[in-house]
Write a protein that holds these residues in place. Structure first.
Motif, PDB file in Angstrom:
ATOM      1  N   PHE A 115      21.431  13.388  23.516  1.00 56.63           N
ATOM      2  CA  PHE A 115      21.002  11.992  23.635  1.00 56.63           C
ATOM      3  C   PHE A 115      19.779  11.803  22.762  1.00 56.63           C
ATOM      4  N   CYS A 116      19.473  10.551  22.464  1.00 58.41           N
ATOM      5  CA  CYS A 116      18.366  10.222  21.562  1.00 58.41           C
ATOM      6  C   CYS A 116      17.292   9.437  22.302  1.00 58.41           C
ATOM      7  N   GLN A 117      16.103   9.503  21.788  1.00 61.43           N
ATOM      8  CA  GLN A 117      14.983   8.758  22.344  1.00 61.43           C
ATOM      9  C   GLN A 117      15.299   7.267  22.312  1.00 61.43           C
ATOM     10  N   GLY A 118      15.180   6.623  23.480  1.00 60.02           N
ATOM     11  CA  GLY A 118      15.456   5.195  23.582  1.00 60.02           C
ATOM     12  C   GLY A 118      16.857   4.856  24.046  1.00 60.02           C
ATOM     13  N   HIS A 119      17.771   5.850  24.073  1.00 57.28           N
ATOM     14  CA  HIS A 119      19.124   5.583  24.547  1.00 57.28           C
ATOM     15  C   HIS A 119      19.125   5.311  26.050  1.00 57.28           C
ATOM     16  N   MET A 120      20.046   4.470  26.493  1.00 61.39           N
ATOM     17  CA  MET A 120      20.152   4.116  27.906  1.00 61.39           C
ATOM     18  C   MET A 120      20.446   5.355  28.747  1.00 61.39           C
ATOM     19  N   PHE A 121      19.793   5.445  29.886  1.00 60.58           N
ATOM     20  CA  PHE A 121      20.033   6.543  30.816  1.00 60.58           C
ATOM     21  C   PHE A 121      21.179   6.185  31.752  1.00 60.58           C
ATOM     22  N   ASP A 122      22.218   7.006  31.757  1.00 63.71           N
ATOM     23  CA  ASP A 122      23.273   6.855  32.757  1.00 63.71           C
ATOM     24  C   ASP A 122      23.841   8.197  33.185  1.00 63.71           C
ATOM     25  N   SER A 123      23.404   9.273  32.524  1.00 66.01           N
ATOM     26  CA  SER A 123      23.966  10.590  32.792  1.00 66.01           C
ATOM     27  C   SER A 123      22.889  11.661  32.676  1.00 66.01           C
ATOM     28  N   VAL A 124      23.170  12.809  33.291  1.00 64.66           N
ATOM     29  CA  VAL A 124      22.407  14.023  33.047  1.00 64.66           C
ATOM     30  C   VAL A 124      23.383  15.060  32.509  1.00 64.66           C
ATOM     31  N   TYR A 125      22.855  16.165  32.001  1.00 62.43           N
ATOM     32  CA  TYR A 125      23.695  17.122  31.281  1.00 62.43           C
ATOM     33  C   TYR A 125      23.411  18.541  31.772  1.00 62.43           C
ATOM     34  N   LEU A 126      24.463  19.177  32.251  1.00 65.99           N
ATOM     35  CA  LEU A 126      24.398  20.548  32.735  1.00 65.99           C
ATOM     36  C   LEU A 126      24.804  21.482  31.600  1.00 65.99           C
TER      37      LEU A 126
ATOM     38  N   ASP B  88      20.520  25.054  33.242  1.00 63.34           N
ATOM     39  CA  ASP B  88      19.537  23.978  33.316  1.00 63.34           C
ATOM     40  C   ASP B  88      20.227  22.612  33.237  1.00 63.34           C
ATOM     41  N   ILE B  89      19.537  21.608  33.734  1.00 62.75           N
ATOM     42  CA  ILE B  89      19.998  20.221  33.643  1.00 62.75           C
ATOM     43  C   ILE B  89      18.955  19.439  32.854  1.00 62.75           C
ATOM     44  N   VAL B  90      19.393  18.688  31.851  1.00 68.12           N
ATOM     45  CA  VAL B  90      18.487  17.855  31.062  1.00 68.12           C
ATOM     46  C   VAL B  90      18.848  16.391  31.241  1.00 68.12           C
ATOM     47  N   GLY B  91      17.844  15.540  31.079  1.00 65.16           N
ATOM     48  CA  GLY B  91      18.084  14.105  31.132  1.00 65.16           C
ATOM     49  C   GLY B  91      17.413  13.390  32.280  1.00 65.16           C
ATOM     50  N   PHE B  92      16.888  14.127  33.268  1.00 66.57           N
ATOM     51  CA  PHE B  92      16.291  13.479  34.432  1.00 66.57           C
ATOM     52  C   PHE B  92      15.073  12.633  34.080  1.00 66.57           C
ATOM     53  N   SER B  93      14.404  12.935  32.970  1.00 65.96           N
ATOM     54  CA  SER B  93      13.178  12.200  32.630  1.00 65.96           C
ATOM     55  C   SER B  93      13.436  10.732  32.346  1.00 65.96           C
ATOM     56  N   GLY B  94      14.696  10.348  32.109  1.00 64.20           N
ATOM     57  CA  GLY B  94      15.011   8.948  31.861  1.00 64.20           C
ATOM     58  C   GLY B  94      15.364   8.165  33.101  1.00 64.20           C
ATOM     59  N   MET B  95      15.369   8.820  34.264  1.00 65.07           N
ATOM     60  CA  MET B  95      15.874   8.187  35.475  1.00 65.07           C
ATOM     61  C   MET B  95      15.052   6.977  35.890  1.00 65.07           C
ATOM     62  N   ASP B  96      13.721   7.095  35.886  1.00 61.08           N
ATOM     63  CA  ASP B  96      12.908   5.999  36.410  1.00 61.08           C
ATOM     64  C   ASP B  96      12.778   4.840  35.430  1.00 61.08           C
TER      65      ASP B  96
ATOM     66  N   THR C  26      26.491  25.004  21.498  1.00 58.77           N
ATOM     67  CA  THR C  26      26.157  24.783  22.901  1.00 58.77           C
ATOM     68  C   THR C  26      27.233  23.953  23.582  1.00 58.77           C
ATOM     69  N   GLN C  27      27.472  24.243  24.858  1.00 59.32           N
ATOM     70  CA  GLN C  27      28.386  23.439  25.662  1.00 59.32           C
ATOM     71  C   GLN C  27      27.616  22.820  26.818  1.00 59.32           C
ATOM     72  N   VAL C  28      27.817  21.522  27.016  1.00 62.49           N
ATOM     73  CA  VAL C  28      27.186  20.838  28.136  1.00 62.49           C
ATOM     74  C   VAL C  28      28.236  20.008  28.874  1.00 62.49           C
ATOM     75  N   TYR C  29      27.946  19.746  30.143  1.00 63.45           N
ATOM     76  CA  TYR C  29      28.778  18.863  30.950  1.00 63.45           C
ATOM     77  C   TYR C  29      28.014  17.563  31.168  1.00 63.45           C
ATOM     78  N   LYS C  30      28.591  16.477  30.722  1.00 63.60           N
ATOM     79  CA  LYS C  30      27.987  15.159  30.942  1.00 63.60           C
ATOM     80  C   LYS C  30      28.367  14.682  32.336  1.00 63.60           C
ATOM     81  N   ILE C  31      27.357  14.452  33.171  1.00 61.23           N
ATOM     82  CA  ILE C  31      27.584  14.079  34.556  1.00 61.23           C
ATOM     83  C   ILE C  31      26.987  12.700  34.797  1.00 61.23           C
ATOM     84  N   LEU C  32      27.822  11.730  35.084  1.00 62.05           N
ATOM     85  CA  LEU C  32      27.332  10.383  35.361  1.00 62.05           C
ATOM     86  C   LEU C  32      26.408  10.423  36.573  1.00 62.05           C
ATOM     87  N   PHE C  33      25.247   9.799  36.437  1.00 64.44           N
ATOM     88  CA  PHE C  33      24.229   9.938  37.469  1.00 64.44           C
ATOM     89  C   PHE C  33      24.683   9.366  38.806  1.00 64.44           C
TER      90      PHE C  33
END
Length: 213
Positions: free
Chosen positions: A29-40, A67-75, A89-96
């Motif tokens: 994900f990129c800086q400024g992109h909408m938060f809707d998921s985290v990534y395992l 590890d899980i990344v993406g939580f910093s965009g939640m709030d 790298t392999q990640v799982y996109k998990i809708l929040f």
């Protein structure tokens, strides 16, 4: 390492999220992109970073299998940083919202997610505590932190790979790239570690721990 990457977690990830295969340099994900998921992270490693007004990178973290990344965009509702693959790298996109629903139904899942978040917060606090420390202490602490991350059964792993560049390490620790290279060379010559390219073996945990106090 406390991890979701056991048999049960893989089936949960397959049910919940889309598996993404990334090449080195690909962004999750990129800086400024909408938060809707985290990534395992299923395999490989990522770095997170932001860009200042001049385009300079400020590295904010390194993440590995489990590890899980993406939580910093939640709030805020958007990601405040980039997340980029340091290697294939392999990640799982998990809708929040699906993760929230599953956490309510599966106490195991919720507990494991909280443990991962707790560990990542602890690592950030450890880095903050190093601000103002001498470079040798920062780099010793960084190596000890990685060794612990790569081994859950005992307190540390003797051998691991630095998938990040020396400049990435420098940006994360707030030192220069030259300082990182020079300090790793010094540790190598003193017999604290052995460095072969990106591969590091810790030969003396006690020496690094003494630098880390």
């Amino acid at each position: 390492m406390a991890s979701l990457m056991d048999e049960q977690s893989f089936s949960l990830a397959d049910l919940m999220g889309k598996k993404l295969t990334l090449q080195k340099g690909d962004c999750v994900f990129c800086q400024g992109h909408m938060f809707d998921s985290v990534y395992l992270i299923g395999a490989g490693s990522l770095k997170t970073y932001n860009l200042n007004s001049t385009g300079k990178e400020g590295v904010t973290g390194f993440y590995f299998q489990g590890d899980i990344v993406g939580f910093s965009g939640m709030d805020m509702g958007y990601h405040p940083c980039f997340a980029k693959a340091l290697e294939p790298t392999q990640v799982y996109k998990i809708l929040f919202h699906e993760m929230e629903d599953l956490s309510a139904l599966e106490p195991f899942w919720a507990r494991q997610v909280l443990q991962i978040m707790s560990r990542q917060i602890r690592e950030n606090q450890r880095l903050i505590a190093l601000l103002g420390s001498r470079s040798e202490r920062k780099i010793a602490s960084f190596l000890l932190g990685l060794s612990a991350k790569f081994n859950a059964e005992v307190s540390s792993a003797e051998f691991f790979k630095l998938t990040m560049s020396r400049n990435d390490i420098a940006a994360y620790l707030g030192v220069s790239g030259e300082t990182v290279s020079r300090t790793l060379t010094q540790f190598h010559k003193k017999g604290y570690i052995q460095v072969k390219g990106k591969e590091v073996s810790i030969l003396s945990f006690s020496a690094l721990q003494q630098l880390n106090v």
